[in-house]
Design an enzyme around this catalytic site. Structure first.
Site, PDB file in Angstrom:
ATOM      1  CG  ASP A 136      -4.059 -19.819   1.744  1.00  0.00           C
ATOM      2  OD1 ASP A 136      -4.067 -19.535   2.965  1.00  0.00           O
ATOM      3  OD2 ASP A 136      -3.029 -20.216   1.162  1.00  0.00           O
TER       4      ASP A 136
ATOM      5  CG  ASP B 289       6.338   8.038  -0.630  1.00  0.00           C
ATOM      6  OD1 ASP B 289       5.691   7.226   0.073  1.00  0.00           O
ATOM      7  OD2 ASP B 289       5.786   8.920  -1.326  1.00  0.00           O
TER       8      ASP B 289
ATOM      9  CG  HIS C 139      -2.205  -0.844   0.863  1.00  0.00           C
ATOM     10  ND1 HIS C 139      -3.467  -0.513   1.281  1.00  0.00           N
ATOM     11  CD2 HIS C 139      -2.348  -1.978   0.138  1.00  0.00           C
ATOM     12  CE1 HIS C 139      -4.336  -1.428   0.838  1.00  0.00           C
ATOM     13  NE2 HIS C 139      -3.669  -2.322   0.155  1.00  0.00           N
ATOM     14  CG  ASP C 140       4.889   3.594   1.483  1.00  0.00           C
ATOM     15  OD1 ASP C 140       4.233   4.656   1.468  1.00  0.00           O
ATOM     16  OD2 ASP C 140       6.130   3.583   1.567  1.00  0.00           O
TER      17      ASP C 140
ATOM     18  CG  HIS D 208      -4.582 -11.781  -1.449  1.00  0.00           C
ATOM     19  ND1 HIS D 208      -5.381 -11.341  -2.487  1.00  0.00           N
ATOM     20  CD2 HIS D 208      -4.126 -10.643  -0.838  1.00  0.00           C
ATOM     21  CE1 HIS D 208      -5.411 -10.010  -2.497  1.00  0.00           C
ATOM     22  NE2 HIS D 208      -4.664  -9.564  -1.510  1.00  0.00           N
TER      23      HIS D 208
END
Ligand code: HEM
Length: 355
Positions: free
Chosen positions: A265, A138, A123-124, A247
């Protein structure tokens, strides 16, 4: 040519670790090469001017592995010694040890914080595109309270707090948030048994303003939209399937809050390949949650074969490492000046049975 060099040379070690992977690696690299010419990123678009630049360029283009499975033989000098300050990687050895403790369950599996660290890294770095004009790896997901509070980052607040605590603990040792977030990802994947030992670089600049919005994937998007979103970040569709394999070590809390905590899973503490076969199946196993986006990619003609391809652990780990080295450097304009600190990562765990 580069791909075949990669196959014959670098994979010898991993082929031994995962017998029979040679043919499958040939297949995945062929698929990647078929997609388009391998795109370079950051200052490597101009050219590689350093050993690290050359190594990243070679790994992204398939000439060498993006993993280093060499056993760790690094002996860290005392943290406060001159010898430690003289080696950029030394402090990261101490952080690595702290993180392994933070991310491990007593039965050898990886825990909720490890899962969150894998997602935090994505997500960064993933909040970037070739036209975004900012964002990427960053550290802004840690440094900007605006960014962490966006709905797509729900569930990442606890791991962000851990990152802030580590930054504070090591504040006099030149540890940056951008590096820490990607380092946490790479320690987390290897703390999950069977996980890849991804090349790990230090020296990214930090950014405390929030990344441009709208660059992370939506769980309800169709496969074509997801593939285009990742293409805009320089990933092939095969890279995308390799990446969502993360995932394997995931749970959902916010897609369906009534089923909060359900894994994606059947073995969320292990970096195995169950995710791919379970997502291809007509229905997931009881108690396993299937994200609509994962189901869409498994059912999409262009990406269905990758779910079978990555049923081989060694193939998938190599493919994940190629895609994640790229991810971990998105938006970084100074790749040539980074330091390779892979040597401080823990050793790969290449077989696992529950204690
Ligand atoms: C098409 C792309 C992707 C979509 C739509 C997607 C979506 C999601 C969603 C909706 C969740 C559940 C969040 C929650 O409800 O708590 C999740 C969890 C997770 N995702 Fe993804 N994801 C994608 C790609 C990735 C990638 C590229 C990575 C890492 C490289 C990743 C790593 C994870 C991890 C580790 C979790 C579990 C977090 C936890 O258990 O706390 N995802 N993802």
């Amino acid at each position: 040519m580069k791909l075949s060099l990669y196959l014959t040379g670098v994979l010898l070690g991993t082929t031994l670790a995962y017998p029979g992977m040679g043919n499958l690696i040939r297949e995945i690299l062929k698929r990647q090469a078929d997609d388009t010419k391998v795109q370079m990123i950051g200052d490597l678009v101009e050219r590689a001017t350093s050993d690290v630049g050359t190594s990243v360029e070679s790994c992204l283009s398939g000439a060498i592995s993006c993993q280093d499975l060499t056993p760790n033989s690094y002996v860290a000098p005392d943290l406060t010694s001159a010898a430690c300050s003289a080696d950029t990687c030394c402090v990261w050895n101490y952080i690595s040890n702290d993180l392994v403790t933070l991310f491990s369950n007593s039965d050898g599996t990886c825990n909720d914080l490890a899962r969150a660290a894998v997602r935090l890294g994505f997500h960064d770095a993933g909040a970037w595109s070739t036209t975004s004009g900012g964002g990427g790896a960053d550290g802004s997901i840690v440094l900007s309270s605006d960014e962490i509070n966006r709905s797509e980052n729900n569930g990442l607040q606890a791991i962000r707090s851990q990152a802030l605590a580590i930054l504070s603990q090591y504040s006099s040792f030149n540890v940056g948030a951008a590096d820490l977030v990607q380092f946490m990802h790479n320690v987390a994947t290897i703390t999950c048994p069977l996980g890849p030992r991804v090349l790990t670089f230090i020296g990214r600049p930090d950014q405390s303003t929030a990344d441009p919005p709208g660059l992370l994937p939506n769980v309800s998007s169709p496969a074509e939209v997801l593939i285009q979103l990742f293409a805009d970040k320089t990933f092939s569709s095969t890279d995308l399937v390799a990446l969502i394999g993360a995932h394997t070590a995931a749970k959902q809390f916010f897609v369906d809050p009534a089923l909060a905590g359900e894994p994606l899973d059947s073995t969320p503490g292990v970096w195995d390949v169950e995710f791919f076969s379970e997502t291809l199946a007509a229905t997931p196993p009881a108690g396993v949650f299937r994200l609509p986006s994962d189901g869409a990619l498994a059912a999409f003609a262009e990406t269905t074969p990758d779910f079978t391809l990555f049923g081989n652990q060694g193939t998938w780990n190599e493919a994940y490492a190629i895609a994640y080295v790229r991810m971990s450097l998105l938006g970084v304009q100074s790749i040539n000046t980074l330091t390779d600190c892979t040597k401080v990562l823990p050793n790969a765990v290449t077989s696992f049975s529950r204690k």
